[in-house]
Design a protein around this motif. Structure first.
Motif, PDB file in Angstrom:
ATOM      1  N   CYS A  16       0.814  -1.220   0.000  1.00  0.00           N
ATOM      2  CA  CYS A  16       0.000   0.000   0.000  1.00  0.00           C
ATOM      3  C   CYS A  16       0.845   1.266   0.000  1.00  0.00           C
ATOM      4  N   GLY A  17       0.171   2.411  -0.018  1.00  0.00           N
ATOM      5  CA  GLY A  17       0.848   3.692  -0.111  1.00  0.00           C
ATOM      6  C   GLY A  17       1.470   4.189   1.171  1.00  0.00           C
ATOM      7  N   VAL A  18       1.423   3.413   2.265  1.00  0.00           N
ATOM      8  CA  VAL A  18       2.115   3.831   3.486  1.00  0.00           C
ATOM      9  C   VAL A  18       3.606   3.901   3.219  1.00  0.00           C
ATOM     10  N   GLY A  19       4.136   2.964   2.424  1.00  0.00           N
ATOM     11  CA  GLY A  19       5.547   3.013   2.051  1.00  0.00           C
ATOM     12  C   GLY A  19       6.486   2.606   3.157  1.00  0.00           C
ATOM     13  N   CYS A  20       6.190   1.497   3.825  1.00  0.00           N
ATOM     14  CA  CYS A  20       6.982   1.057   4.976  1.00  0.00           C
ATOM     15  C   CYS A  20       8.392   0.633   4.573  1.00  0.00           C
ATOM     16  N   GLY A  21       9.334   0.970   5.414  1.00  0.00           N
ATOM     17  CA  GLY A  21      10.692   0.480   5.241  1.00  0.00           C
ATOM     18  C   GLY A  21      10.799  -0.959   5.707  1.00  0.00           C
ATOM     19  N   VAL A  22      11.605  -1.739   4.990  1.00  0.00           N
ATOM     20  CA  VAL A  22      11.771  -3.167   5.262  1.00  0.00           C
ATOM     21  C   VAL A  22      13.260  -3.480   5.344  1.00  0.00           C
ATOM     22  N   ARG A  23      13.606  -4.331   6.281  1.00  0.00           N
ATOM     23  CA  ARG A  23      14.960  -4.891   6.321  1.00  0.00           C
ATOM     24  C   ARG A  23      14.883  -6.368   5.987  1.00  0.00           C
ATOM     25  N   ALA A  24      15.737  -6.801   5.106  1.00  0.00           N
ATOM     26  CA  ALA A  24      15.740  -8.192   4.668  1.00  0.00           C
ATOM     27  C   ALA A  24      16.924  -8.934   5.269  1.00  0.00           C
ATOM     28  N   GLU A  25      16.677 -10.164   5.666  1.00  0.00           N
ATOM     29  CA  GLU A  25      17.750 -11.048   6.122  1.00  0.00           C
ATOM     30  C   GLU A  25      18.127 -11.945   4.957  1.00  0.00           C
ATOM     31  N   MET A  26      19.377 -11.859   4.535  1.00  0.00           N
ATOM     32  CA  MET A  26      19.848 -12.576   3.356  1.00  0.00           C
ATOM     33  C   MET A  26      20.637 -13.811   3.756  1.00  0.00           C
ATOM     34  N   ILE A  32      15.485 -14.697   3.424  1.00  0.00           N
ATOM     35  CA  ILE A  32      14.878 -15.750   4.243  1.00  0.00           C
ATOM     36  C   ILE A  32      13.956 -15.186   5.321  1.00  0.00           C
ATOM     37  N   ALA A  33      14.003 -13.888   5.546  1.00  0.00           N
ATOM     38  CA  ALA A  33      13.112 -13.273   6.530  1.00  0.00           C
ATOM     39  C   ALA A  33      13.119 -11.769   6.300  1.00  0.00           C
ATOM     40  N   VAL A  34      12.063 -11.103   6.735  1.00  0.00           N
ATOM     41  CA  VAL A  34      11.999  -9.647   6.665  1.00  0.00           C
ATOM     42  C   VAL A  34      11.498  -9.110   7.998  1.00  0.00           C
ATOM     43  N   GLU A  35      11.814  -7.861   8.245  1.00  0.00           N
ATOM     44  CA  GLU A  35      11.284  -7.159   9.410  1.00  0.00           C
ATOM     45  C   GLU A  35      11.164  -5.687   9.068  1.00  0.00           C
ATOM     46  N   GLY A  36      10.401  -4.961   9.856  1.00  0.00           N
ATOM     47  CA  GLY A  36      10.269  -3.541   9.615  1.00  0.00           C
ATOM     48  C   GLY A  36      11.567  -2.801   9.904  1.00  0.00           C
ATOM     49  N   LYS A  50       0.955  -8.575   5.561  1.00  0.00           N
ATOM     50  CA  LYS A  50       1.401  -8.754   4.178  1.00  0.00           C
ATOM     51  C   LYS A  50       2.886  -8.447   4.053  1.00  0.00           C
ATOM     52  N   GLY A  51       3.307  -7.352   4.658  1.00  0.00           N
ATOM     53  CA  GLY A  51       4.716  -6.996   4.604  1.00  0.00           C
ATOM     54  C   GLY A  51       5.597  -8.020   5.292  1.00  0.00           C
ATOM     55  N   SER A  52       5.155  -8.540   6.425  1.00  0.00           N
ATOM     56  CA  SER A  52       5.976  -9.492   7.158  1.00  0.00           C
ATOM     57  C   SER A  52       6.051 -10.849   6.471  1.00  0.00           C
ATOM     58  N   ALA A  53       5.196 -11.084   5.472  1.00  0.00           N
ATOM     59  CA  ALA A  53       5.221 -12.340   4.714  1.00  0.00           C
ATOM     60  C   ALA A  53       5.881 -12.171   3.352  1.00  0.00           C
ATOM     61  N   LEU A  54       6.531 -11.045   3.095  1.00  0.00           N
ATOM     62  CA  LEU A  54       7.090 -10.797   1.767  1.00  0.00           C
ATOM     63  C   LEU A  54       8.049 -11.897   1.320  1.00  0.00           C
ATOM     64  N   HIS A  55       8.892 -12.376   2.221  1.00  0.00           N
ATOM     65  CA  HIS A  55       9.863 -13.394   1.832  1.00  0.00           C
ATOM     66  C   HIS A  55       9.187 -14.703   1.427  1.00  0.00           C
TER      67      HIS A  55
END
Length: 913
Positions: A16-26, A32-36, A50-55
């Motif tokens: 969505c248009g909130v535009g949340c920042g995401v950190r990815a664990e590589m 393999i995982a994401v977090e805000g 939805k964002g927390s399930a991106l990976h």
């Protein structure tokens, strides 16, 4: 095109248009995982489910990996040559206006910029539009004619600084859950902060409401013109602000007073209680720091621009703009709808927020894009907006269209007509990530595009914040970035001198330079990021979130606009404009007596091509549904979870009934997400007529007129099959009702048969569609019940239950069996029983899913409440529900209230006879 994983694993969510920042664990080049991202100003570490399930949505399975030409896989050289040759042939034979493009808020700003430059600048067609037309166009039109620019004046901190937040046509809890959580936290910190929710439905957003107004659909303009008149009559206008900074008050008030402005008349027109209406009017008029947050419920109307204008009028009249905690705040539906508008993605725009009717704009952009040997030939007037564009394709006026990252055969109104128009169009080019979308059936050329985690560029969120979406992984197979595809086609068309980009940083720099080009003096354009024009590649890669304008005077960005009361109009004054309220154009009649409302659900996104890849996101609402008031259902003989059918302007919709007293009588709600890839007949656009707002071109997608009736069926069944048993697909799609539900290890099909199929021979049917013979079964012919399963080489391959889905347990246990070896013919009685029952012996059924983050069902929550965990905090401590994204907290609170009510009203003892 492959690139190494970036050392900076910060990126931006693609929803969505909130535009949340995401950190990815590589790990080994994979996410393999994401977090805000705790440092991103949009979300400060929060993420929705939805964002927390991106990976979980990533991977090569189901992706487009090779170009396709006329149904045959080809190499890139062949595909690109075909695109360039066929576009040039169409343009040369029929003129530039026979060529069109249709873009998406899922594209990055750099993709958008290059597409706009090619189509409008060098192909010379005005017909380039975007699916942002479907969600934001009315808000844009209102901002431009009132404030002088497509410029959201507010930021997210204003929600926290406000004394009053008004949510109109926005189910914030489900559609923008991170903002909802920020608002919840602000309300906890400041008990004096009030929240008003204005919506025809009682949604989860109402959990925060101090006041709820359940207005009649389409009556929003009447509500706010009434508010303006009420403020004027009670001396609540800010006369000093109006005199210094605005124009048009008298004419606007004259129009507002044409209707009866008594509270009773306004309340009757909006179908709300007069006392509650007066409370809202008093709160709005009495507070200075008021934010009105509005979204699709306002915009998606044939009078959406006027509705947005009516809200802006009230803010200007009260001086409630340009201050901390104040302003009319349009919340965007897509991650880069605003970025697309910045570069001219709409058909009525040029680039850098310049319009065709802006003095000198066409000539200015022409000079900027000119090279030593190339001079662009920009059109002189706007092109077709989305709905009219596809009507022009139907008429044969547009003969070639390139569609990128969107699916108009599902998302547009009168969707079947759109599909038919594209089917007969001589040239349809589609750039797409996924291999199985409805649109590909009508495509002549298919180009495999990169997706989230691969794309590299920028996006702009609802508060004008530009963020980097970084490419962390290489695209699969031969997939390529959209900017590269467009640029390479442009080079083959002979425009290489203007499209010699080798990196998105070069495109962004050009975009930034254009924003500042001849942008000074009294006619200064509001959108200006010229201070970023000199970013080198390293600085671009490291770009931190920043809100435009970003100029030499504001190098750190601009959190809030119009603080000095100077607007982007020619004379610096904002405009109040007259609004004459009117209802939806899709009128009810004796045949179609139900008012249709459409919208999103909590865990899904658009047409589910991404979210359906994360199985846990399918569990909250697994099937298409029709939300109906219990009294309306009773009158039609419909029960909860029964199958029903809606009939509308362009077709029908089949779904499962959900009874809800939160729904107004005479109205129904359906979700927009299901397509022909996921259900038999559940495209919401098929129910909608193609009425549009005359100013913005935005379709009236919130207001349909439909009939509601039961869907007759002889039987219902649930079939769960291994992913590789594809033969089942075509046979299942021949049933009267089907819904496909992706699971983690298998695929579930909910089926129902026509009355004529009452005598179905299930054994013959199973033998016909499944290559694995029946290994286990248990049937009761007397009541038509059957359970059966097939096991092959020690593994469960399919499972069938004939009977209503209300008899299903939670299927997570069964899903896991598709990955485990079993003993086949040596199965013991208890093993056979567990597989047929689809659950462990004695296992409690958790019921419908409530918390998607931690997969917690209603049954487990109810048990915990009965055990004494009668608060959200206690439930979180025991079950973890509500502790991650918080989207389920409103539902948790409702369950707590329900269980308390049951505790106070126990079932009475029955004396034996």
């Amino acid at each position: 095109m492959a690139r190494a994983a970036s050392p900076d694993t910060r990126t931006t969510c693609p929803y969505c248009g909130v535009g949340c920042g995401v950190r990815a664990e590589m790990q080994e080049g994979r996410i393999i995982a994401v977090e805000g991202d705790a440092e991103h100003p949009a979300n400060f570490g929060r993420l929705c489910v939805k964002g927390s399930a991106l990976h979980e949505t990533l991977g090569e399975h189901g992706r487009l990996t090779r170009p396709r030409l006329d149904g045959v896989d080809v190499d890139w050289d062949t595909a690109l040559e075909a695109v360039a040759t066929r576009l040039a042939t169409t343009r040369d034979a029929h003129g530039p206006e026979a060529v069109a493009g249709y873009l998406s808020g899922q594209l990055l700003t750099e993709d958008y910029y290059v597409a706009n430059k090619l189509f409008k600048g060098f192909l010379g067609t005005p017909h380039l539009d975007t699916n942002s037309r479907l969600c934001m166009a009315s808000a844009v039109a209102a901002y431009k004619r009132s404030l002088g620019a497509d410029a959201v004046p507010c930021n997210y901190e204003d929600l926290e600084d406000a004394e009053l937040v008004v949510l109109v046509g926005s189910n914030l809890a489900w559609n923008h859950p991170v903002l909802f959580q920020r608002l919840r936290a602000a309300k906890t910190r400041n008990p004096l902060l009030r929240v008003v929710v204005i919506d025809p439905r009682i949604t989860d957003t109402c959990e925060l409401a101090d006041l709820y107004l359940g207005v009649r659909p389409g009556s929003d303009a009447r509500l706010f013109t009434g508010l303006l008149a009420w403020m004027a009559e009670r001396g609540k206008l800010d006369r000093v602000y109006l005199e210094r900074h605005t124009r048009g008050l008298d004419a606007t008030l004259d129009e507002a007073r044409r209707d009866d402005v008594s509270l009773e008349a306004i309340a009757a027109d909006c179908d709300v209680d007069p006392e509650r209406l007066e409370t809202f009017f008093y709160w709005f008029a009495s507070q200075l720091h008021v934010v009105t947050l509005y979204s699709q419920g306002i915009n998606q109307s044939s009078s959406g621009t006027d509705k947005c204008q009516a809200i802006i009028n009230c803010h200007l009249a009260g001086g409630k703009i340009g201050l901390p905690g104040a302003g009319p705040f349009s919340i965007t539906g897509q991650p880069n709808a605003m970025g697309g508008r910045e570069v001219g993605g709409l058909a009525n725009q040029l680039a850098a927020h310049m319009d065709y009717d802006s003095p000198g704009a066409v000539e200015r952009v022409t000079r900027f894009w000119s090279t030593a040997s190339l001079v662009p030939r920009l059109p002189e007037a706007p092109g077709h907006k989305a709905v009219e564009l596809f009507a022009a394709i139907e008429r044969g006026e547009v003969r070639a269209v390139w569609i990128m990252a969107t699916n108009p055969v599902v998302s547009l109104p009168d969707a079947r007509r759109v599909r038919a128009a594209l089917a007969q169009c001589p040239l349809v080019i589609v750039s797409e990530c996924m291999a199985d979308t409805d649109l590909l059936e009508v495509a002549d050329i298919v180009l495999p595009a990169s997706g989230w985690s691969e794309k590299d560029g920028t996006v702009t969120n609802s508060e004008r914040c530009i963020s980097r979406q970084r490419g962390l992984m290489a695209p699969p197979g031969e997939a390529r970035h959209d900017w590269w595809i467009i640029s390479t086609v442009a080079q083959r068309l002979g425009f290489g001198e203007a499209f010699g980009y080798t990196h998105p940083a070069e495109i962004f720099a050009e975009h930034a330079r254009l924003s500042g080009f001849e942008n000074a003096g009294e006619g200064r354009r509001c959108f200006d990021i010229s201070a970023l024009a000199d970013l080198e590649r390293d600085a671009y890669d490291a770009l931190a979130p920043i809100q435009w304008p970003v100029t030499a005077r504001a190098p750190q960005g601009t959190p809030r606009l119009f603080e000095d009361g100077h607007f982007a109009t020619p004379d610096g004054h904002a405009r109040l404009l007259p609004v004459a309220p009117r209802g939806p154009l899709q009128a009810l009649d004796e045949r179609r007596h139900c008012r249709l409302n459409t919208g999103r659900v909590r865990d899904q996104w658009h047409t589910m091509s991404r979210t359906a890849r994360a199985s846990r996101l399918m569990n909250h609402r697994a099937e298409p549904f029709i939300e109906v008031h219990p009294e309306d259902a009773r009158a039609l003989g419909l029960e909860d979870q029964a199958l029903a059918q809606l009939e509308g302007e362009g077709g029908e919709y089949r779904g499962r009934v959900r009874l809800s007293p939160a729904q107004r009588r005479g109205e129904v709600f359906v979700p927009i997400h299901w397509s022909d890839r996921f259900s038999a007949s559940a495209v919401a656009g098929d129910l909608l007529a193609a009425h549009v707002d005359p100013l913005s071109g935005q379709p009236e997608s919130k207001h349909g007129a439909v009939s509601l009736a039961a869907l007759p069926s002889a039987w219902q069944a649930t079939l769960v099959v291994a992913d590789d048993l594809q033969k089942v697909v075509d046979v299942c799609r021949e049933t009267a009702y089907w819904a496909r539900v992706p699971m983690r290890h298998a695929e579930r099909w909910q089926l129902a048969g026509e009355p004529t199929s009452a005598g179905r021979d299930w054994w013959a049917w199973l033998d016909e569609i499944l290559p694995v013979a029946t290994s286990l079964w248990c049937d009761d012919p007397a009541d038509g019940r059957l359970r059966a399963a097939g096991i092959e080489v020690g593994r469960l391959r399919w499972w069938l239950m004939v009977g209503p889905p209300t008899e299903l347990p939670g299927l997570a246990w069964l899903d896991a069996r598709f990955t485990e070896a079993a003993e086949g013919s040596a199965l013991q009685a208890d093993q056979r029983r567990r597989i047929l029952a689809a659950c462990e012996d004695g296992a409690a059924d958790d019921g419908p899913l409530v918390c998607s983050c931690h997969q917690v069902g209603r049954g487990a929550i109810a048990s915990a409440i009965h055990a004494g965990d009668a608060s959200v905090e206690a439930l979180g401590a025991r079950l973890a529900c509500g502790t991650q994204c918080g989207s389920c907290i409103p539902e948790l609170k409702s369950l707590i209230e329900e269980e308390r009510a049951h505790a106070f009203h126990p079932t009475p003892d029955v004396e034996p006879v």
